[in-house]
Design an enzyme around this catalytic site. Sequence first.
Site, PDB file in Angstrom:
ATOM      1  N   ARG A  18       1.863   1.874  -3.541  1.00 17.05           N
ATOM      2  CA  ARG A  18       0.757   2.434  -4.335  1.00 17.05           C
ATOM      3  C   ARG A  18       0.454   3.882  -3.921  1.00 17.05           C
ATOM      4  NH1 ARG A  18      -3.773  -1.496  -3.791  1.00 17.05           N
ATOM      5  NH2 ARG A  18      -4.816  -0.098  -5.224  1.00 17.05           N
ATOM      6  N   GLY A  53     -14.409   2.872 -17.203  1.00 12.10           N
ATOM      7  CA  GLY A  53     -13.152   2.237 -16.813  1.00 12.10           C
ATOM      8  C   GLY A  53     -13.262   1.225 -15.695  1.00 12.10           C
ATOM      9  N   ASP A  84      -8.146   6.628  -4.883  1.00 10.65           N
ATOM     10  CA  ASP A  84      -7.012   7.521  -5.154  1.00 10.65           C
ATOM     11  C   ASP A  84      -7.270   9.017  -4.998  1.00 10.65           C
ATOM     12  OD1 ASP A  84      -8.465   8.180  -7.483  1.00 10.65           O
ATOM     13  OD2 ASP A  84      -7.381   6.735  -8.710  1.00 10.65           O
ATOM     14  N   HIS A 118     -14.973   1.842  -2.100  1.00  9.69           N
ATOM     15  CA  HIS A 118     -13.913   0.961  -1.610  1.00  9.69           C
ATOM     16  C   HIS A 118     -12.884   1.674  -0.734  1.00  9.69           C
ATOM     17  CE1 HIS A 118     -14.861  -2.054  -5.101  1.00  9.69           C
ATOM     18  NE2 HIS A 118     -15.699  -2.168  -4.082  1.00  9.69           N
ATOM     19  N   CYS A 168      -8.583  -0.393  18.205  1.00  5.20           N
ATOM     20  CA  CYS A 168      -9.405   0.625  18.877  1.00  5.20           C
ATOM     21  C   CYS A 168     -10.114   1.557  17.888  1.00  5.20           C
ATOM     22  CB  CYS A 168      -8.564   1.440  19.855  1.00  5.20           C
ATOM     23  SG  CYS A 168      -7.403   2.550  19.050  1.00  5.20           S
ATOM     24  N   TYR A 183       0.836  -1.219   0.000  1.00  9.88           N
ATOM     25  CA  TYR A 183       0.000   0.000   0.000  1.00  9.88           C
ATOM     26  C   TYR A 183       0.867   1.264   0.000  1.00  9.88           C
ATOM     27  CZ  TYR A 183      -4.388  -2.333  -0.193  1.00  9.88           C
ATOM     28  OH  TYR A 183      -5.451  -3.067  -0.663  1.00  9.88           O
TER      29      TYR A 183
HETATM   30  C1  BJW Z   1      -9.897   1.823 -19.333  1.00 12.79           C
HETATM   31  C2  BJW Z   1      -8.701   2.516 -19.561  1.00 12.79           C
HETATM   32  C3  BJW Z   1      -8.828   3.817 -20.044  1.00 12.79           C
HETATM   33  C4  BJW Z   1      -8.169   0.600 -18.765  1.00 12.79           C
HETATM   34  N1  BJW Z   1     -10.044   4.332 -20.282  1.00 12.79           N
HETATM   35  N2  BJW Z   1     -11.087   2.341 -19.598  1.00 12.79           N
HETATM   36  C5  BJW Z   1     -16.611 -15.519  -4.964  1.00 12.79           C
HETATM   37  C6  BJW Z   1     -15.558 -15.749  -4.085  1.00 12.79           C
HETATM   38  C7  BJW Z   1     -15.165 -14.778  -3.159  1.00 12.79           C
HETATM   39  C8  BJW Z   1     -15.798 -13.583  -3.101  1.00 12.79           C
HETATM   40  C9  BJW Z   1     -16.825 -13.370  -3.983  1.00 12.79           C
HETATM   41  C10 BJW Z   1     -17.240 -14.309  -4.888  1.00 12.79           C
HETATM   42  N3  BJW Z   1     -18.266 -13.808  -5.598  1.00 12.79           N
HETATM   43  C11 BJW Z   1     -18.496 -12.572  -5.158  1.00 12.79           C
HETATM   44  C12 BJW Z   1     -17.638 -12.291  -4.164  1.00 12.79           C
HETATM   45  C13 BJW Z   1     -17.563 -11.061  -3.429  1.00 12.79           C
HETATM   46  C14 BJW Z   1     -16.394 -10.216  -3.856  1.00 12.79           C
HETATM   47  C15 BJW Z   1     -16.330 -10.144  -5.378  1.00 12.79           C
HETATM   48  O1  BJW Z   1     -17.026  -9.389  -6.023  1.00 12.79           O
HETATM   49  N4  BJW Z   1     -15.459 -10.957  -5.979  1.00 12.79           N
HETATM   50  C16 BJW Z   1     -15.382 -11.081  -7.429  1.00 12.79           C
HETATM   51  C17 BJW Z   1     -14.054 -10.497  -7.940  1.00 12.79           C
HETATM   52  C18 BJW Z   1     -15.512 -12.533  -7.759  1.00 12.79           C
HETATM   53  N5  BJW Z   1     -16.693  -8.927  -3.300  1.00 12.79           N
HETATM   54  C19 BJW Z   1     -16.323  -8.594  -2.063  1.00 12.79           C
HETATM   55  O2  BJW Z   1     -15.672  -9.336  -1.353  1.00 12.79           O
HETATM   56  C20 BJW Z   1     -16.799  -7.238  -1.583  1.00 12.79           C
HETATM   57  N6  BJW Z   1     -17.447  -7.356  -0.326  1.00 12.79           N
HETATM   58  C21 BJW Z   1     -18.536  -8.090  -0.136  1.00 12.79           C
HETATM   59  O3  BJW Z   1     -19.030  -8.778  -1.017  1.00 12.79           O
HETATM   60  O4  BJW Z   1     -19.030  -7.991   1.125  1.00 12.79           O
HETATM   61  C22 BJW Z   1     -20.091  -8.854   1.499  1.00 12.79           C
HETATM   62  C23 BJW Z   1     -19.506  -9.967   2.292  1.00 12.79           C
HETATM   63  C24 BJW Z   1     -19.041  -9.715   3.567  1.00 12.79           C
HETATM   64  C25 BJW Z   1     -18.561 -10.758   4.329  1.00 12.79           C
HETATM   65  C26 BJW Z   1     -18.480 -12.041   3.797  1.00 12.79           C
HETATM   66  C27 BJW Z   1     -18.904 -12.279   2.501  1.00 12.79           C
HETATM   67  C28 BJW Z   1     -19.421 -11.235   1.744  1.00 12.79           C
HETATM   68  C29 BJW Z   1     -15.620  -6.307  -1.375  1.00 12.79           C
HETATM   69  C30 BJW Z   1     -14.922  -6.003  -2.650  1.00 12.79           C
HETATM   70  C31 BJW Z   1     -13.689  -5.152  -2.358  1.00 12.79           C
HETATM   71  C32 BJW Z   1     -12.876  -4.884  -3.614  1.00 12.79           C
HETATM   72  N7  BJW Z   1     -11.635  -4.321  -3.229  1.00 12.79           N
HETATM   73  C33 BJW Z   1     -10.695  -3.927  -4.255  1.00 12.79           C
HETATM   74  C34 BJW Z   1      -9.382  -3.466  -3.561  1.00 12.79           C
HETATM   75  C35 BJW Z   1      -9.591  -2.074  -2.943  1.00 12.79           C
HETATM   76  C36 BJW Z   1      -8.389  -1.576  -2.247  1.00 12.79           C
HETATM   77  C37 BJW Z   1      -7.200  -1.458  -3.144  1.00 12.79           C
HETATM   78  O5  BJW Z   1      -7.225  -0.709  -4.141  1.00 12.79           O
HETATM   79  O6  BJW Z   1      -6.217  -2.125  -2.869  1.00 12.79           O
HETATM   80  O7  BJW Z   1     -11.246  -2.878  -5.052  1.00 12.79           O
HETATM   81  S1  BJW Z   1     -10.355  -5.211  -5.454  1.00 12.79           S
HETATM   82  C38 BJW Z   1     -10.265  -4.138  -6.839  1.00 12.79           C
HETATM   83  O8  BJW Z   1     -11.356  -4.419  -7.756  1.00 12.79           O
HETATM   84  C39 BJW Z   1     -10.523  -2.714  -6.290  1.00 12.79           C
HETATM   85  C40 BJW Z   1     -11.400  -2.136  -7.358  1.00 12.79           C
HETATM   86  O9  BJW Z   1     -12.125  -1.033  -6.861  1.00 12.79           O
HETATM   87  C41 BJW Z   1     -12.256  -3.299  -7.766  1.00 12.79           C
HETATM   88  C42 BJW Z   1     -12.890  -3.155  -9.133  1.00 12.79           C
HETATM   89  O10 BJW Z   1     -11.922  -3.118 -10.135  1.00 12.79           O
HETATM   90  P1  BJW Z   1     -12.102  -2.116 -11.353  1.00 12.79           P
HETATM   91  O11 BJW Z   1     -12.093  -0.740 -10.879  1.00 12.79           O
HETATM   92  O12 BJW Z   1     -13.244  -2.536 -12.183  1.00 12.79           O
HETATM   93  O13 BJW Z   1     -10.704  -2.322 -12.142  1.00 12.79           O
HETATM   94  P2  BJW Z   1     -10.298  -3.460 -13.189  1.00 12.79           P
HETATM   95  O14 BJW Z   1      -8.827  -3.489 -13.242  1.00 12.79           O
HETATM   96  O15 BJW Z   1     -10.995  -4.728 -12.944  1.00 12.79           O
HETATM   97  O16 BJW Z   1     -10.858  -2.898 -14.575  1.00 12.79           O
HETATM   98  C43 BJW Z   1     -10.306  -1.753 -15.207  1.00 12.79           C
HETATM   99  C44 BJW Z   1     -11.107  -1.481 -16.464  1.00 12.79           C
HETATM  100  O17 BJW Z   1     -10.637  -0.274 -17.028  1.00 12.79           O
HETATM  101  C45 BJW Z   1     -10.948  -2.569 -17.542  1.00 12.79           C
HETATM  102  O18 BJW Z   1     -12.250  -2.923 -18.017  1.00 12.79           O
HETATM  103  C46 BJW Z   1     -10.127  -1.887 -18.636  1.00 12.79           C
HETATM  104  O19 BJW Z   1     -10.483  -2.331 -19.924  1.00 12.79           O
HETATM  105  C47 BJW Z   1     -10.506  -0.441 -18.431  1.00 12.79           C
HETATM  106  N8  BJW Z   1      -9.532   0.563 -18.864  1.00 12.79           N
HETATM  107  N9  BJW Z   1      -7.654   1.688 -19.214  1.00 12.79           N
HETATM  108  C48 BJW Z   1     -11.149   3.535 -20.072  1.00 12.79           C
HETATM  109  N10 BJW Z   1      -7.722   4.574 -20.299  1.00 12.79           N
END
Ligand code: BJW
Length: 248
Positions: free
Chosen positions: A72, A188, A106, A121, A132, A69
């Site tokens: 980043r 995105g 960010d 997020h 605490c 972190y």
């Molecule tokens: C462009 C471009 C340009 C590039 N112009 N476009 C099965 C197993 C386990 C868990 C799960 C499961 N099924 C569902 C879940 C739940 C899980 C989940 O969704 N998992 C899936 C991945 C399968 N979700 C969770 O766990 C969430 N919580 C939850 O469900 O709570 C309920 C619960 C509680 C207790 C028990 C059980 C359930 C929490 C999710 C937290 C996500 N955290 C992160 C990290 C954040 C901190 C950090 O940054 O370190 O968030 S993961 C990461 O993914 C980050 C992002 O916000 C998130 C989404 O990603 P994003 O933004 O879409 O990015 P990319 O890289 O995927 O895509 C980029 C896009 O941009 C691409 O399409 C490119 O083409 C495009 N692009 N350049 C325009 N110039």
Amino acid sequence: MSAETISKNTLEKIASAKSVVFFTGAGMSAESGIPVFRGKDGIWNKLKPEELANFDAFLKNPDLVWEWYNHRKQIIHESVPNKGHFAIAEFEKILPEVTVVTQNIDNLHKRAGSKNIYELHGNIERNFCIKCHTYYNEEIELTDKAPRCKCGGLIRPDVVWFGEYLPQDQFIASENASENCDVFFIVGTSAVVFPAASLIYAAKEKGAYLVEINIESTEASRIMNESLYGRAGDILPKILEEVKNKLA
Ligand code: BJW
């Protein structure tokens, strides 16, 4: 459709909208130099989310997670908002109601001037003690080792890891904005992480007009009213310009 041709219908929908939501993901900040998570240049190609982005991983190896972190945080500190962020901030000035719902941690929407922002997020600028719950923001030094709170507890970044609940106030407000908007932009994001991605389907269900901006198609492309393929930093200013002309 390519970015060169934004349909007349889309421009009319935006220009006449009472409420517009921009739902953004990592691709929004890619042109600011912040790496995305998935896809060919994604962070998760080299690093495993299960080793870094969940609470158990942090407890097992706090220094490793903290170091990641910090790395980043440094990239984010050195980056600046891009033309896409500025265009969204400008939309706030010309349309009646604009809401930014971001999955990004960010701060770049805020730094570009957007005011009405919900962060699903968390935010990398904030940290808190896992024991605490004292918050530490700017006071935290960028050290290699995970710092400790006065109470002895480990301090972690205030971001949402896998398996953790999203901040309920941010999610409920985002859901409300998504269900009540006329136009919903998806910018995105790969739209694979839930519950954030559920907002796209909630907006669709309530009749919003959906416009996707991405360099490639996504999980949600099939339900879009219009998909514009290209970089957010190129397409958003172009839409802004055309909407401004329409409103003039
Ligand atoms: C462009 C471009 C340009 C590039 N112009 N476009 C099965 C197993 C386990 C868990 C799960 C499961 N099924 C569902 C879940 C739940 C899980 C989940 O969704 N998992 C899936 C991945 C399968 N979700 C969770 O766990 C969430 N919580 C939850 O469900 O709570 C309920 C619960 C509680 C207790 C028990 C059980 C359930 C929490 C999710 C937290 C996500 N955290 C992160 C990290 C954040 C901190 C950090 O940054 O370190 O968030 S993961 C990461 O993914 C980050 C992002 O916000 C998130 C989404 O990603 P994003 O933004 O879409 O990015 P990319 O890289 O995927 O895509 C980029 C896009 O941009 C691409 O399409 C490119 O083409 C495009 N692009 N350049 C325009 N110039």
